[in-house]
Motif scaffolding. Sequence first.
Motif, short mmCIF file in Angstrom:
data_model
loop_
_atom_site.label_atom_id
_atom_site.label_comp_id
_atom_site.label_asym_id
_atom_site.label_seq_id
_atom_site.Cartn_x
_atom_site.Cartn_y
_atom_site.Cartn_z
N GLU A 206 13.39 13.83 -24.68
CA GLU A 206 13.33 13.63 -23.23
C GLU A 206 12.04 12.89 -22.88
N ARG A 207 11.96 12.42 -21.64
CA ARG A 207 10.72 11.80 -21.17
C ARG A 207 9.99 12.81 -20.30
N ARG A 208 8.67 12.83 -20.45
CA ARG A 208 7.87 13.74 -19.64
C ARG A 208 6.53 13.06 -19.35
N ALA A 209 6.22 12.91 -18.10
CA ALA A 209 4.94 12.34 -17.66
C ALA A 209 4.57 11.07 -18.42
N GLY A 210 5.53 10.17 -18.52
CA GLY A 210 5.24 8.87 -19.14
C GLY A 210 5.29 8.86 -20.66
N SER A 211 5.54 10.01 -21.27
CA SER A 211 5.61 10.07 -22.73
C SER A 211 7.02 10.44 -23.18
N CYS A 212 7.29 10.23 -24.46
CA CYS A 212 8.54 10.71 -25.05
C CYS A 212 8.24 12.04 -25.72
N VAL A 213 9.10 13.00 -25.48
CA VAL A 213 8.91 14.31 -26.11
C VAL A 213 10.12 14.57 -27.01
N VAL A 214 9.84 14.69 -28.30
CA VAL A 214 10.90 14.99 -29.26
C VAL A 214 10.87 16.50 -29.52
N ARG A 215 12.01 17.13 -29.28
CA ARG A 215 12.13 18.54 -29.70
C ARG A 215 12.62 18.53 -31.13
N THR A 216 11.98 19.30 -31.99
CA THR A 216 12.30 19.18 -33.41
C THR A 216 13.11 20.37 -33.90
N THR A 217 13.66 20.21 -35.08
CA THR A 217 14.57 21.22 -35.64
C THR A 217 13.86 22.51 -36.03
N VAL A 218 12.51 22.50 -36.02
CA VAL A 218 11.81 23.76 -36.32
C VAL A 218 11.25 24.39 -35.04
N GLY A 219 11.81 23.96 -33.90
CA GLY A 219 11.43 24.57 -32.62
C GLY A 219 10.10 24.09 -32.10
N SER A 220 9.64 22.95 -32.58
CA SER A 220 8.35 22.42 -32.16
C SER A 220 8.57 21.15 -31.32
N GLU A 221 7.48 20.52 -30.89
CA GLU A 221 7.58 19.29 -30.11
C GLU A 221 6.70 18.21 -30.73
N LEU A 222 7.07 16.98 -30.49
CA LEU A 222 6.24 15.84 -30.89
C LEU A 222 6.17 14.92 -29.68
N VAL A 223 4.94 14.67 -29.21
CA VAL A 223 4.76 13.86 -28.00
C VAL A 223 4.15 12.51 -28.41
N ALA A 224 4.75 11.43 -27.93
CA ALA A 224 4.23 10.10 -28.26
C ALA A 224 4.57 9.15 -27.13
N GLU A 225 3.79 8.08 -27.02
CA GLU A 225 4.10 7.06 -26.00
C GLU A 225 5.15 6.08 -26.52
N VAL A 226 5.19 5.90 -27.85
CA VAL A 226 6.15 4.96 -28.43
C VAL A 226 6.88 5.64 -29.59
N LEU A 227 8.20 5.52 -29.57
CA LEU A 227 9.01 6.04 -30.68
C LEU A 227 9.60 4.85 -31.43
N VAL A 228 9.44 4.84 -32.75
CA VAL A 228 10.13 3.84 -33.56
C VAL A 228 11.24 4.58 -34.31
N ALA A 229 12.47 4.16 -34.06
CA ALA A 229 13.61 4.85 -34.66
C ALA A 229 14.05 4.12 -35.92
N GLY A 230 13.95 4.79 -37.04
CA GLY A 230 14.40 4.21 -38.31
C GLY A 230 15.53 5.06 -38.85
N LEU A 231 16.68 4.94 -38.20
CA LEU A 231 17.80 5.85 -38.50
C LEU A 231 18.91 5.14 -39.26
N GLY A 232 18.61 3.95 -39.78
CA GLY A 232 19.65 3.21 -40.51
C GLY A 232 20.49 2.37 -39.56
N ILE A 233 21.41 1.63 -40.14
CA ILE A 233 22.26 0.74 -39.32
C ILE A 233 23.73 1.08 -39.49
N LEU A 234 24.49 0.63 -38.51
CA LEU A 234 25.96 0.69 -38.61
C LEU A 234 26.45 -0.74 -38.80
N PRO A 235 27.33 -0.98 -39.76
CA PRO A 235 27.79 -2.36 -39.99
C PRO A 235 28.55 -2.89 -38.78
#
Length: 392
Positions: A206-235
Amino acid sequence: MAPYDYLIVGGGMTADAAAQGIREVDANGRIGLLSAEPHPPYNRPPLSKALWKGEPEASIWRKTEATGATLQLGRRVVGVDPAARTVTDDRGTIHGYKKLLLATGGTPRRLPLKSEQVIYFRTYEDYRRLRGLAEAPLRFAVIGGGFIGSEVAAALRMQQRDVTMLVPEAGPGARVFPADLAAFLVDYYRQKGVTMRMREGMAGLERRAGSCVVRTTVGSELVAEVLVAGLGILPGVELAEQAGLRVDNGIVVDEACRTSQSDIYAAGDVANFENRALGTRLRVEHEDNANTMGRTAGLNMAGRSTPYRHLPFFYSDLFELGYEAVGDVDARLETVADWKEKFREGVVYYLKDERVRGVLLWNTWGQVDHARALIAEPGPFTPNDVKGRLPA
Ligand SMILES: Cc1cc2nc3c(=O)[nH]c(=O)nc-3n(C[C@H](O)[C@H](O)[C@H](O)COP(=O)(O)OP(=O)(O)OC[C@H]3O[C@@H](n4cnc5c(N)ncnc54)[C@H](O)[C@@H]3O)c2cc1C
């Protein structure tokens, strides 16, 4: 207008290699190239490596224009009519062809948030955006530990940026590298100053106060201004599906790079081909395959009869470390490491059914052809047999 002798859909490395291949055989045939990108074809690998180390941007361009091809850029093809031998682009223009190549590559998997702060690192435009953002002391989060994510994290850190990697597996490249090498890389990246959050995936965003907030699978958060997504490609198979071509994890092609329609070819990241050395079908998302298969498709479109039997290699750089890999480098196979200097220089062999299926050349150069020859040997090989087969 008269139909093109050769029409290429796509503006990547495969498209360029195909245009060059056509010209090797046919000096005069009309080549058209339609690309959704606003730029002519360029090399993608430097976007996450050399350009961050001072290589000039001018070095990436592939000089496709020298083939005499008519480049129509910023045009997305939206339909193929195999019976009429035409394609239609997003401006409604119809282009006729005698031979068609689909070199549509792939598009990055998306995150569930539309935001200018999320970058899918695939194109020159993506590079320019991230490069601009990296001028400021923002917080960067790299989602995914594949080779793009690992390279981009290293590139950002080399600009002294605050970088966190969020990786669901045990380490960067954990699907490729043996477990102890992946664990070493976690420490290596930490020493370089990257915050490594391993075995932690993304559960929400989600976005919060100008940042991106990632909720993680261990119940934690990661806050960053820029997210780079390296999730692979779809042909990019949509056009092939719409045209009724055979599609199965990519566009299915024969040894001549021909699809199930004899005057339509496909090559590069989008194509699914039979590989004799491994005895299996493959879809490969790497430069050597784009270049070699693209050229082969071009030669065949222009009348040659050249089977594509190449076993492609790939490479990557991780800070000062680098590697080349050939064949099936899947960490789930039995691996045999032969280190000259542990985790710094050596060779890892991947074995299955008493054969060598893949070879990882870790900071070891000039051995790709020898690795291919070893993979072609029938065996049987035990782990002891393979040690020392290639100079570590
Ligand atoms: C940042 C980065 C770094 C990389 N580093 C390495 C590396 O170190 N080593 C390695 O081996 N490989 C690397 N790769 C992978 C390699 O670059 C790809 O395998 C190669 O670019 C694939 O080329 P392609 O032409 O098949 O597909 P793409 O590069 O995806 O090109 C497809 C082209 O088709 C266009 N297109 C798609 N659909 C349409 C349509 N309907 N109409 C018109 N145009 C369309 C797209 O806009 C694009 O121009 C890297 C990739 C990236 C993104």
